[in-house]
Scaffold this motif. Structure first.
Motif, PDB file in Angstrom:
ATOM      1  N   ILE A 177       2.745  70.970  31.310  1.00  0.00           N
ATOM      2  CA  ILE A 177       2.597  71.712  32.569  1.00  0.00           C
ATOM      3  C   ILE A 177       3.240  70.953  33.729  1.00  0.00           C
ATOM      4  O   ILE A 177       3.668  71.558  34.722  1.00  0.00           O
ATOM      5  CB  ILE A 177       1.095  71.991  32.872  1.00  0.00           C
ATOM      6  N   GLN A 178       3.361  69.625  33.590  1.00  0.00           N
ATOM      7  CA  GLN A 178       3.996  68.835  34.641  1.00  0.00           C
ATOM      8  C   GLN A 178       5.510  69.047  34.708  1.00  0.00           C
ATOM      9  O   GLN A 178       6.154  68.644  35.683  1.00  0.00           O
ATOM     10  CB  GLN A 178       3.703  67.345  34.433  1.00  0.00           C
ATOM     11  N   VAL A 179       6.080  69.684  33.694  1.00  0.00           N
ATOM     12  CA  VAL A 179       7.515  69.984  33.705  1.00  0.00           C
ATOM     13  C   VAL A 179       7.819  71.120  34.685  1.00  0.00           C
ATOM     14  O   VAL A 179       8.939  71.250  35.179  1.00  0.00           O
ATOM     15  CB  VAL A 179       8.005  70.355  32.287  1.00  0.00           C
ATOM     16  N   SER A 180       6.811  71.935  34.996  1.00  0.00           N
ATOM     17  CA  SER A 180       6.990  73.120  35.850  1.00  0.00           C
ATOM     18  C   SER A 180       7.587  72.745  37.202  1.00  0.00           C
ATOM     19  O   SER A 180       7.067  71.889  37.902  1.00  0.00           O
ATOM     20  CB  SER A 180       5.637  73.808  36.071  1.00  0.00           C
ATOM     21  N   LYS A 181       8.670  73.397  37.547  1.00  0.00           N
ATOM     22  CA  LYS A 181       9.330  73.149  38.834  1.00  0.00           C
ATOM     23  C   LYS A 181       9.616  74.475  39.504  1.00  0.00           C
ATOM     24  O   LYS A 181       9.859  75.472  38.841  1.00  0.00           O
ATOM     25  CB  LYS A 181      10.626  72.371  38.628  1.00  0.00           C
ATOM     26  N   LEU A 182       9.583  74.449  40.838  1.00  0.00           N
ATOM     27  CA  LEU A 182       9.879  75.684  41.548  1.00  0.00           C
ATOM     28  C   LEU A 182      10.198  75.388  43.013  1.00  0.00           C
ATOM     29  O   LEU A 182      11.263  74.862  43.315  1.00  0.00           O
ATOM     30  CB  LEU A 182       8.713  76.680  41.435  1.00  0.00           C
ATOM     31  N   SER A 183       9.255  75.689  43.891  1.00  0.00           N
ATOM     32  CA  SER A 183       9.513  75.690  45.337  1.00  0.00           C
ATOM     33  C   SER A 183      10.120  74.392  45.858  1.00  0.00           C
ATOM     34  O   SER A 183      11.180  74.397  46.498  1.00  0.00           O
ATOM     35  CB  SER A 183       8.219  75.985  46.096  1.00  0.00           C
ATOM     36  N   LEU A 184       9.448  73.266  45.609  1.00  0.00           N
ATOM     37  CA  LEU A 184       9.897  72.008  46.199  1.00  0.00           C
ATOM     38  C   LEU A 184      11.215  71.519  45.603  1.00  0.00           C
ATOM     39  O   LEU A 184      12.002  70.866  46.293  1.00  0.00           O
ATOM     40  CB  LEU A 184       8.822  70.932  46.038  1.00  0.00           C
ATOM     41  N   THR A 185      11.478  71.839  44.340  1.00  0.00           N
ATOM     42  CA  THR A 185      12.743  71.434  43.736  1.00  0.00           C
ATOM     43  C   THR A 185      13.892  72.225  44.339  1.00  0.00           C
ATOM     44  O   THR A 185      14.970  71.680  44.609  1.00  0.00           O
ATOM     45  CB  THR A 185      12.704  71.625  42.210  1.00  0.00           C
ATOM     46  N   ALA A 217      15.957  66.453  29.720  1.00  0.00           N
ATOM     47  CA  ALA A 217      15.543  65.229  30.425  1.00  0.00           C
ATOM     48  C   ALA A 217      14.215  65.427  31.135  1.00  0.00           C
ATOM     49  O   ALA A 217      13.366  64.519  31.165  1.00  0.00           O
ATOM     50  CB  ALA A 217      16.622  64.822  31.427  1.00  0.00           C
ATOM     51  N   ALA A 218      14.005  66.621  31.699  1.00  0.00           N
ATOM     52  CA  ALA A 218      12.747  66.911  32.404  1.00  0.00           C
ATOM     53  C   ALA A 218      11.565  66.885  31.439  1.00  0.00           C
ATOM     54  O   ALA A 218      10.506  66.330  31.759  1.00  0.00           O
ATOM     55  CB  ALA A 218      12.834  68.274  33.092  1.00  0.00           C
ATOM     56  N   PHE A 219      11.734  67.479  30.256  1.00  0.00           N
ATOM     57  CA  PHE A 219      10.659  67.461  29.258  1.00  0.00           C
ATOM     58  C   PHE A 219      10.400  66.037  28.770  1.00  0.00           C
ATOM     59  O   PHE A 219       9.243  65.635  28.588  1.00  0.00           O
ATOM     60  CB  PHE A 219      11.009  68.379  28.081  1.00  0.00           C
ATOM     61  N   ALA A 220      11.471  65.260  28.574  1.00  0.00           N
ATOM     62  CA  ALA A 220      11.307  63.870  28.129  1.00  0.00           C
ATOM     63  C   ALA A 220      10.577  63.053  29.186  1.00  0.00           C
ATOM     64  O   ALA A 220       9.678  62.254  28.873  1.00  0.00           O
ATOM     65  CB  ALA A 220      12.673  63.256  27.829  1.00  0.00           C
ATOM     66  N   ALA A 221      10.933  63.267  30.467  1.00  0.00           N
ATOM     67  CA  ALA A 221      10.344  62.495  31.564  1.00  0.00           C
ATOM     68  C   ALA A 221       8.861  62.789  31.754  1.00  0.00           C
ATOM     69  O   ALA A 221       8.128  61.962  32.303  1.00  0.00           O
ATOM     70  CB  ALA A 221      11.095  62.787  32.864  1.00  0.00           C
TER      71      ALA A 221
END
Length: 370
Positions: free
Chosen positions: A321-329, A294-298
């Motif tokens: 590159i916008q799929v990248s998640k880390l600290s804030l998630t 879902a993250a890649f689709a979004a």
């Protein structure tokens, strides 16, 4: 004696994590979460009251620095990309919202799917020498706006869930935003009337700039709590205020990052890892995979809005590159868990999903950018 051993282990991990992460080429945050899991398997760190306190302070500092990273000077210089970026973010959220309905989970998951990690995006752009290019600047603008909008929306959802209705207390909790606006207009005028004083924020040997920023962070967090809002919203707005008034934090930002990422924030991520270990039995790998898809689709599907500005392959790279998640998630998962919006097991799924996207998306982007 046990507390002394715990202090030694926690401080040692915080010190060694960046060196090990650099050697094995993964973000230090991911390694700190893994170490937190290992630490929890050896010792009941939740029995340490000071650990809980420093972890909370680390979360508040993380939100403050996240607000500080919103670079308004770049947004002002790149007004040509702001509208396209806002359209991209809107479409991304709508797709995330659709995925949330299909997965039958709380709307706050749409925030997790839409959010992006500035802490991963910037180093990757610098590594590939794209930060100064038109393409790289467009990615940064989109990332800045995404972080600002998702964190603001996260705060609104948390406050609404807290009161369960639109009441007087609900509106009162947004008094912190009024305080932010008043502080911004006051700061704009003071900086022109007392330039020498504001110059001291960067050069004073007693580090009045760091002291003032820290005091502002605590003040906004405290007022937000008193108004029935969330401390994290106050901390985030305090960071945005410093960035907006000072037109970028410059050397002051570097000093604040040194304090935050060097002292408090690693303890928050160690606690996040410990929470993940405690709830590991509840991790649903199928659900995590669904979230990742879902993250890649979004992020990839709305990238067509950039087709006119960039080539198709570059627009796809931007979405990747916008799929990248880390600290804030991870922070969002902890905030939602603390507010009772999601369970500890759900938070563990979100953290696991965050680690997965934080490793996969930047790797794919590096391969695509030769």
């Amino acid at each position: 004696m046990k507390d002394l051993i715990a202090i030694f282990l926690i401080s040692g991990i915080a010190f060694l994590s960046p060196f090990i992460a650099e050697r094995i080429r993964i973000p230090a945050v991911i390694l700190e979460i893994v170490f937190g899991m290992m630490l929890a398997s050896l010792y009941n760190i939740f029995s340490l009251s000071w650990f809980e306190f420093f972890a909370l302070l680390g979360l508040i500092f993380l939100m403050f620095l996240s607000g500080l990273e919103i670079n308004f000077s770049i947004l002002e210089k790149r007004k040509d990309i702001v509208f396209i970026s806002l359209l991209y973010i809107l479409l991304s959220f709508l797709i995330s919202f659709t995925a949330v309905i299909m997965l039958k989970v709380h709307i706050i998951y749409a925030i997790f799917l839409t959010n992006v990690s500035l802490g991963l995006v910037v180093p990757v752009l610098r590594e590939k020498r794209l930060a100064g290019t038109d393409f790289g600047q467009s990615i940064l603008v989109t990332t800045f706006l995404t972080d600002f909008l998702t964190m603001t929306l996260l705060s609104i959802i948390v406050i609404y869930e807290k009161y369960e209705s639109v009441s007087m207390e609900f509106f009162l909790s947004f008094g912190i935003i009024l305080l932010f606006l008043l502080s911004y207009f006051l700061g704009e005028r003071l900086i022109w009337r007392f330039p020498n004083f504001f110059k001291r924020l960067y050069e004073d040997p007693m580090e009045v700039g760091v002291r003032g920023a820290f005091a502002l962070m605590i003040f906004f967090s405290g007022v937000a709590t008193l108004l029935g809002s969330e401390a994290i919203l106050g901390a985030f707005l305090a960071g945005v205020l410093v960035s907006a008034v000072l037109r970028g934090s410059g050397s002051l930002g570097g000093k604040l990052e040194a304090v935050g990422y060097g002292v408090f924030i690693p303890i928050f991520f160690l606690k996040a890892g410990a929470e993940l270990y405690r709830s590991l039995s509840g991790v649903n790998l199928i659900f995590v995979i669904h979230l990742t898809i879902a993250a890649f689709a979004a992020k990839l599907l709305p990238s067509f809005v950039f087709f006119k500005k960039f080539e198709v392959k570059d627009a796809i790279k931007m979405g990747t590159i916008q799929v990248s998640k880390l600290s804030l998630t991870v922070a969002g998962a902890e905030i939602a868990r603390s507010a009772g919006i999601i369970t500890s097991f759900e938070a563990a799924n979100v953290i696991f999903f965050t680690l997965l996207t934080g490793l996969i998306a930047p790797t794919i982007f590096r391969v695509m950018v030769k």
